[in-house]
Design a protein around this motif. Structure first.
Motif, PDB file in Angstrom:
ATOM      1  N   LEU A 177       2.603  11.594   7.036  1.00  0.00           N
ATOM      2  CA  LEU A 177       1.959  12.851   6.654  1.00  0.00           C
ATOM      3  C   LEU A 177       0.600  12.612   6.012  1.00  0.00           C
ATOM      4  CD1 LEU A 177       5.016  14.244   4.643  1.00  0.00           C
ATOM      5  CD2 LEU A 177       4.382  14.936   6.967  1.00  0.00           C
ATOM      6  N   GLY A 178      -0.244  13.638   6.066  1.00  0.00           N
ATOM      7  CA  GLY A 178      -1.515  13.611   5.360  1.00  0.00           C
ATOM      8  C   GLY A 178      -2.524  14.501   6.061  1.00  0.00           C
ATOM      9  N   LYS A 222      -3.160   8.760   9.294  1.00  0.00           N
ATOM     10  CA  LYS A 222      -1.804   8.961   9.842  1.00  0.00           C
ATOM     11  C   LYS A 222      -1.612   8.267  11.184  1.00  0.00           C
ATOM     12  CE  LYS A 222      -2.141  13.380  10.234  1.00  0.00           C
ATOM     13  NZ  LYS A 222      -3.507  13.603   9.802  1.00  0.00           N
ATOM     14  N   ARG A 276       7.205  20.731   6.652  1.00  0.00           N
ATOM     15  CA  ARG A 276       8.029  19.513   6.608  1.00  0.00           C
ATOM     16  C   ARG A 276       9.495  19.850   6.862  1.00  0.00           C
ATOM     17  NH1 ARG A 276       3.922  18.882   2.596  1.00  0.00           N
ATOM     18  NH2 ARG A 276       5.281  19.362   0.826  1.00  0.00           N
ATOM     19  N   TYR A 325       3.757   9.960   2.855  1.00  0.00           N
ATOM     20  CA  TYR A 325       2.566  10.775   2.621  1.00  0.00           C
ATOM     21  C   TYR A 325       1.395   9.865   2.241  1.00  0.00           C
ATOM     22  CZ  TYR A 325      -0.660  13.874   0.149  1.00  0.00           C
ATOM     23  OH  TYR A 325      -1.779  14.534  -0.282  1.00  0.00           O
ATOM     24  N   LYS A 383      -1.887   9.674   0.658  1.00  0.00           N
ATOM     25  CA  LYS A 383      -2.588  10.494  -0.328  1.00  0.00           C
ATOM     26  C   LYS A 383      -3.998   9.966  -0.567  1.00  0.00           C
ATOM     27  CE  LYS A 383      -2.236  11.752  -5.212  1.00  0.00           C
ATOM     28  NZ  LYS A 383      -1.702  13.086  -5.413  1.00  0.00           N
ATOM     29  N   GLU A 422       1.209  19.015  -1.771  1.00  0.00           N
ATOM     30  CA  GLU A 422       1.613  17.618  -1.624  1.00  0.00           C
ATOM     31  C   GLU A 422       3.124  17.461  -1.748  1.00  0.00           C
ATOM     32  OE1 GLU A 422      -0.815  15.630  -4.611  1.00  0.00           O
ATOM     33  OE2 GLU A 422      -2.112  14.919  -2.992  1.00  0.00           O
ATOM     34  N   PRO A 423       3.689  16.591  -0.917  1.00  0.00           N
ATOM     35  CA  PRO A 423       5.120  16.317  -1.040  1.00  0.00           C
ATOM     36  C   PRO A 423       5.407  15.607  -2.364  1.00  0.00           C
ATOM     37  CG  PRO A 423       4.149  15.038   0.774  1.00  0.00           C
ATOM     38  CD  PRO A 423       3.069  15.853   0.174  1.00  0.00           C
ATOM     39  N   ALA A 476       8.997  12.439  -0.046  1.00  0.00           N
ATOM     40  CA  ALA A 476       8.289  11.460   0.780  1.00  0.00           C
ATOM     41  C   ALA A 476       7.881  10.265  -0.075  1.00  0.00           C
ATOM     42  CB  ALA A 476       7.034  12.087   1.391  1.00  0.00           C
ATOM     43  N   VAL A 496       4.969   8.164  -1.309  1.00  0.00           N
ATOM     44  CA  VAL A 496       3.564   8.510  -1.505  1.00  0.00           C
ATOM     45  C   VAL A 496       2.767   7.209  -1.611  1.00  0.00           C
ATOM     46  CG1 VAL A 496       1.903   9.692  -3.001  1.00  0.00           C
ATOM     47  CG2 VAL A 496       4.204  10.658  -2.671  1.00  0.00           C
TER      48      VAL A 496
END
Length: 163
Positions: free
Chosen positions: A8-9, A15, A85, A99, A101, A134-135, A140, A142
């Motif tokens: 994710l991102g 990604k 998600r 994720y 970040k 953000e997760p 997730a 990170v």
């Protein structure tokens, strides 16, 4: 180790690069979520218009079907909101999310080095950051993307090995 992985991102976070490298390392198929957008979505983004929830619904359903139909897979997908998600995980209990970040300035610098991508303009990136929820670390793994890509990949593989 889980065999269904979603990286994710926001656009430009890495990604596709990290997801493809994870897939290669694990011997899993890789699917870039960007390849599954409808032509209407691609056209909209090329014009610099951000996608909305309705634009993303069929796309997320398609990506969820890829996860369901592939017992081992890595998918790169922005997954900007918890509901997105959730749609990706729908019907599955073995999806691990990673994720990537980063801050907008770091990612915008990377965007400016990309050639030929339909994601068009800083306003589109700003829109993704505005949409992003953000997760959590419960949702997730990170990973900070301010480090080199190899370090991000190694951290991802280490975290996945614990899963």
């Amino acid at each position: 180790m889980t065999k269904r992985i979603v990286v994710l991102g926001v656009s430009g976070s890495g990604k596709s690069l990290i997801g493809k490298n994870i897939a290669d390392q694990l011997g899993y198929p890789f699917f870039d979520g960007d390849d599954f957008h409808s032509q209407a979505n691609v056209d909209k983004m090329r014009q610099g218009t951000p996608l909305n929830d309705d634009d993303r619904k069929d796309w997320l359903t398609t990506l969820n079907a890829l996860l369901i139909n592939n017992p081992a897979a890595v998918i790169a997908c922005s997954g900007l909101k918890p509901e997105y998600r959730s749609m990706l995980r729908n019907g599955l209990d073995d999806v691990t999310m990673i994720y990537l970040k980063g801050d907008i300035d770091t990612i915008w610098q990377r965007h400016q080095k990309r050639d030929g991508h339909y994601f068009n303009g800083r306003n589109m990136l700003e829109s993704q950051f505005a949409t992003l929820i953000e997760p959590t670390e419960d949702e997730a793994f990170v990973i900070d993307i301010s480090q080199e890509a190899d370090a991000v990949l190694n951290e991802a593989l280490t975290l996945l090995a614990k899963k």
